[in-house]
Design an enzyme around this catalytic site. Structure first.
Site, mmCIF file in Angstrom:
data_model
loop_
_atom_site.group_PDB
_atom_site.id
_atom_site.type_symbol
_atom_site.label_atom_id
_atom_site.label_comp_id
_atom_site.label_asym_id
_atom_site.label_seq_id
_atom_site.Cartn_x
_atom_site.Cartn_y
_atom_site.Cartn_z
ATOM 1 N N GLU A 32 -60.123 -0.242 14.888
ATOM 2 C CA GLU A 32 -59.363 0.593 15.800
ATOM 3 C C GLU A 32 -58.605 1.693 15.074
ATOM 4 O O GLU A 32 -58.244 1.566 13.903
ATOM 5 C CB GLU A 32 -58.416 -0.241 16.650
ATOM 6 C CG GLU A 32 -57.455 -1.076 15.856
ATOM 7 C CD GLU A 32 -56.621 -1.967 16.770
ATOM 8 O OE1 GLU A 32 -57.162 -2.959 17.283
ATOM 9 O OE2 GLU A 32 -55.435 -1.669 16.962
ATOM 10 N N CYS B 5 -53.734 7.419 13.065
ATOM 11 C CA CYS B 5 -53.516 6.199 12.294
ATOM 12 C C CYS B 5 -54.872 5.522 12.164
ATOM 13 O O CYS B 5 -55.544 5.270 13.159
ATOM 14 C CB CYS B 5 -52.533 5.302 13.038
ATOM 15 S SG CYS B 5 -52.340 3.677 12.288
ATOM 16 N N CYS C 260 -58.320 -8.258 7.692
ATOM 17 C CA CYS C 260 -57.408 -8.165 6.547
ATOM 18 C C CYS C 260 -57.235 -9.566 5.997
ATOM 19 O O CYS C 260 -57.338 -10.546 6.730
ATOM 20 C CB CYS C 260 -56.053 -7.610 7.017
ATOM 21 S SG CYS C 260 -54.856 -7.360 5.683
ATOM 22 N N CYS D 170 -50.035 -11.523 6.773
ATOM 23 C CA CYS D 170 -48.658 -11.339 7.253
ATOM 24 C C CYS D 170 -48.494 -12.044 8.604
ATOM 25 O O CYS D 170 -49.354 -11.947 9.481
ATOM 26 C CB CYS D 170 -48.317 -9.854 7.373
ATOM 27 S SG CYS D 170 -48.396 -9.017 5.785
ATOM 28 N N CYS E 63 -48.701 -10.173 12.157
ATOM 29 C CA CYS E 63 -49.701 -9.117 12.311
ATOM 30 C C CYS E 63 -51.004 -9.655 12.914
ATOM 31 O O CYS E 63 -51.536 -10.673 12.462
ATOM 32 C CB CYS E 63 -49.974 -8.491 10.946
ATOM 33 S SG CYS E 63 -51.210 -7.191 11.021
ATOM 34 N N GLY F 221 -55.934 -3.643 7.987
ATOM 35 C CA GLY F 221 -56.383 -3.712 6.607
ATOM 36 C C GLY F 221 -55.315 -3.342 5.606
ATOM 37 O O GLY F 221 -54.297 -2.740 5.943
ATOM 38 N N GLU F 222 -55.556 -3.752 4.352
ATOM 39 C CA GLU F 222 -54.658 -3.393 3.249
ATOM 40 C C GLU F 222 -55.402 -2.363 2.388
ATOM 41 O O GLU F 222 -56.334 -2.712 1.657
ATOM 42 C CB GLU F 222 -54.285 -4.656 2.459
ATOM 43 C CG GLU F 222 -53.580 -4.397 1.135
ATOM 44 C CD GLU F 222 -52.401 -3.426 1.230
ATOM 45 O OE1 GLU F 222 -51.545 -3.572 2.119
ATOM 46 O OE2 GLU F 222 -52.351 -2.492 0.411
ATOM 47 N N SER G 204 -44.256 -2.034 2.855
ATOM 48 C CA SER G 204 -43.847 -2.988 3.889
ATOM 49 C C SER G 204 -42.918 -3.996 3.244
ATOM 50 O O SER G 204 -43.351 -4.841 2.470
ATOM 51 C CB SER G 204 -45.073 -3.691 4.466
ATOM 52 O OG SER G 204 -45.878 -2.750 5.124
ATOM 53 N N LEU G 205 -41.641 -3.882 3.563
ATOM 54 C CA LEU G 205 -40.630 -4.717 2.909
ATOM 55 C C LEU G 205 -40.320 -5.928 3.792
ATOM 56 O O LEU G 205 -40.500 -7.053 3.386
ATOM 57 C CB LEU G 205 -39.389 -3.855 2.684
ATOM 58 C CG LEU G 205 -38.431 -4.225 1.576
ATOM 59 C CD1 LEU G 205 -39.135 -4.515 0.272
ATOM 60 C CD2 LEU G 205 -37.423 -3.088 1.385
ATOM 61 N N HIS G 206 -39.830 -5.691 4.979
ATOM 62 C CA HIS G 206 -39.613 -6.704 6.027
ATOM 63 C C HIS G 206 -38.573 -7.778 5.720
ATOM 64 O O HIS G 206 -38.300 -8.622 6.570
ATOM 65 C CB HIS G 206 -40.923 -7.385 6.438
ATOM 66 C CG HIS G 206 -41.998 -6.433 6.875
ATOM 67 N ND1 HIS G 206 -41.743 -5.303 7.612
ATOM 68 C CD2 HIS G 206 -43.346 -6.431 6.666
ATOM 69 C CE1 HIS G 206 -42.885 -4.658 7.842
ATOM 70 N NE2 HIS G 206 -43.857 -5.307 7.270
ATOM 71 N N ASN H 283 -43.742 -6.057 17.325
ATOM 72 C CA ASN H 283 -44.590 -6.113 18.508
ATOM 73 C C ASN H 283 -45.099 -7.539 18.613
ATOM 74 O O ASN H 283 -45.959 -7.935 17.825
ATOM 75 C CB ASN H 283 -45.797 -5.188 18.280
ATOM 76 C CG ASN H 283 -45.794 -4.044 19.236
ATOM 77 O OD1 ASN H 283 -45.755 -4.224 20.449
ATOM 78 N ND2 ASN H 283 -45.855 -2.853 18.667
ATOM 79 N N CYS I 160 -50.895 -2.979 15.318
ATOM 80 C CA CYS I 160 -52.115 -3.096 14.521
ATOM 81 C C CYS I 160 -52.991 -4.254 14.936
ATOM 82 O O CYS I 160 -52.551 -5.383 14.999
ATOM 83 C CB CYS I 160 -51.773 -3.413 13.070
ATOM 84 S SG CYS I 160 -50.594 -2.373 12.351
HETATM 85 N N1 SAH Z 1 -51.590 -3.466 5.050
HETATM 86 C C1 SAH Z 1 -50.650 -2.381 5.206
HETATM 87 C C2 SAH Z 1 -50.785 -1.677 6.553
HETATM 88 C C3 SAH Z 1 -50.376 -2.560 7.690
HETATM 89 S S1 SAH Z 1 -49.941 -1.871 9.241
HETATM 90 C C4 SAH Z 1 -49.250 -2.903 5.026
HETATM 91 O O1 SAH Z 1 -49.061 -4.115 4.911
HETATM 92 O O2 SAH Z 1 -48.324 -2.100 4.965
HETATM 93 C C5 SAH Z 1 -48.487 -0.935 9.063
HETATM 94 C C6 SAH Z 1 -47.157 -1.648 9.277
HETATM 95 O O3 SAH Z 1 -47.055 -2.339 10.529
HETATM 96 C C7 SAH Z 1 -46.872 -2.673 8.194
HETATM 97 O O4 SAH Z 1 -45.543 -2.490 7.767
HETATM 98 C C8 SAH Z 1 -47.030 -3.981 8.933
HETATM 99 O O5 SAH Z 1 -46.329 -5.004 8.308
HETATM 100 C C9 SAH Z 1 -46.497 -3.616 10.304
HETATM 101 N N2 SAH Z 1 -46.905 -4.500 11.391
HETATM 102 C C10 SAH Z 1 -48.069 -5.164 11.544
HETATM 103 N N3 SAH Z 1 -48.075 -5.868 12.697
HETATM 104 C C11 SAH Z 1 -46.891 -5.653 13.286
HETATM 105 C C12 SAH Z 1 -46.299 -6.102 14.501
HETATM 106 N N4 SAH Z 1 -46.929 -6.923 15.314
HETATM 107 N N5 SAH Z 1 -45.056 -5.650 14.796
HETATM 108 C C13 SAH Z 1 -44.413 -4.794 13.958
HETATM 109 N N6 SAH Z 1 -44.913 -4.354 12.815
HETATM 110 C C14 SAH Z 1 -46.134 -4.770 12.466
#
Ligand code: SAH
Length: 352
Positions: A92, A105, A112, A116, A119, A159-160, A214-216, A290, A333
């Site tokens: 997508e 995007c 992937c 995470c 995700c 994907g990463e 992506s820190l989180h 999300n 995503c």
């Molecule tokens: N593999 C890459 C790209 C991922 S998508 C990465 O890890 O950064 C881009 C961002 O969206 C990342 O920060 C990912 O952690 C975040 N993300 C993925 N699913 C999500 C969700 N359901 N809600 C909020 N953020 C999300």
């Protein structure tokens, strides 16, 4: 076996053409057809002889993506494209219109393997890496279908990207080629879960795109709960790699922080994040999570989100809350791909 012509650099194409006994300028013409005029078929290349076009189609194929589904948001001009690849995998991509231009995007892998927790892209693991042409084609096809110029590309779909390093860097070289699509490196952002060696390598490629980490979470312990990759690389390894990226490219760093209710959104965590980032030249993007139905993570409340933002701002950190685009069309995503796969499986079950 036919070769993937759209993944070839101008130089590689020249070599191929000279092996076929053709003049080097033909390579330039073909490169321009593929990457500037966005041709989907050799028959469109009208300044080449018919004989050459036929020889080309015997030796090469042109990756061209067809949308199997397009969802249009009723809330804004966001569109979500589900593309089928030649081998039947689906990926997508998203089209977004902002006042500063049109942004797409794109996905870097089908599925992937990073795992995470929140995700949807990673739920079924990695199907395969995307080729450079499959990444390019998401950009090219959406531009062609929308009839509007793409001004920004973010690699933040499924994907990463740094787990598909060579294809990803090849994609970057091609999309920034002045003789082709000619997108400025400054108009590109890559998001990564944080693979330090690849971040350092990327810093040395001479393509100064924006790096988003992506820190989180503000510490390793919390980060490990959300991101399995944090078990492999601690923040002490990842952050210095990001700092090196900034030093070598001059691009201000971006940090993504998805806010999950009761998991990583309290005041102490905001303060710890501010302390962790310190005086870095950076930007924090807060993403209200999300929710996906496979996990019971909920998004933080409005008040928690604003409070979190205020604490960061008071420490002098530049912070935005991610504007939600196309929330009504499976914004996060991998959610569209996931729902497509589920329908597909249901259909198969129905048939048996
Ligand atoms: N593999 C890459 C790209 C991922 S998508 C990465 O890890 O950064 C881009 C961002 O969206 C990342 O920060 C990912 O952690 C975040 N993300 C993925 N699913 C999500 C969700 N359901 N809600 C909020 N953020 C999300």
């Amino acid at each position: 076996m036919k070769k993937d012509i759209k993944s070839m650099t101008a130089e590689e194409l020249e070599k191929e053409l000279s092996l076929m006994g053709e003049k080097p300028f033909r390579a330039g013409q073909i490169f321009s057809w593929l990457h500037e005029k966005l041709a989907a078929d050799f028959s469109e290349m009208t300044n080449l002889s018919k004989a050459l076009r036929e020889r080309l189609s015997e030796n090469f194929f042109i990756t061209a993506l067809e949308p199997v589904e397009v969802l249009s948001s009723r809330l804004d001009s966001t569109k979500k494209y589900l593309f089928r690849l030649a081998d039947g995998n689906v990926i997508e991509s998203v089209w977004m219109e902002y006042h500063h231009g049109n942004s797409v995007c794109i996905s870097s892998q089908a599925g992937c393997r990073m795992g995470c927790r929140f995700c949807a892209s990673t739920l079924y693991g990695l199907a395969r890496n995307l080729t450079a042409s499959e990444m390019l084609e998401q950009v090219y096809r959406m531009q062609a279908l929308q009839g509007k110029r793409v001004s920004n590309v973010v690699i933040m779909g499924s994907g990463e990207p740094l787990d598909n390093y060579d294809n990803f860097v090849r994609f970057l070289r091609l999309i920034t080629d002045e003789k082709g699509f000619n997108l400025s490196a400054r108009a590109i952002t890559v998001s990564t879960c944080g693979l330090p060696d690849q971040i350092r390598r990327l810093a040395g490629e001479g393509i100064p795109i924006t790096l988003a980490l992506s820190l989180h979470a503000p510490d390793d312990e919390k980060r490990r709960e959300l991101m399995p990759i944090a078990n492999r690389y601690s923040l002490k390894e990842v952050l210095p790699a990001c700092d090196e990226y900034f030093e070598r490219t001059g691009r201000r760093l971006s940090f993504e922080y998805s806010l999950v209710r009761g998991v990583n959104d309290n005041e102490e965590e905001a303060k710890a994040l501010a302390a962790l980032l310190g005086k870095r030249s950076c930007h924090v993007n807060l993403i209200p999570v999300n929710p996906i139905k496979e996990r019971n993570y909920a998004r933080s409340g409005r008040e928690e989100i604003l409070n979190f933002k205020n604490i960061l701002e008071k420490s002098g950190i530049n912070v935005t809350i991610r504007r939600e685009m196309g929330r009504d069309i499976n914004g996060a995503c991998g959610q569209l791909r996931r729902s497509y796969r589920q329908n597909d499986c249901r259909e198969k079950e129905d048939r048996t």
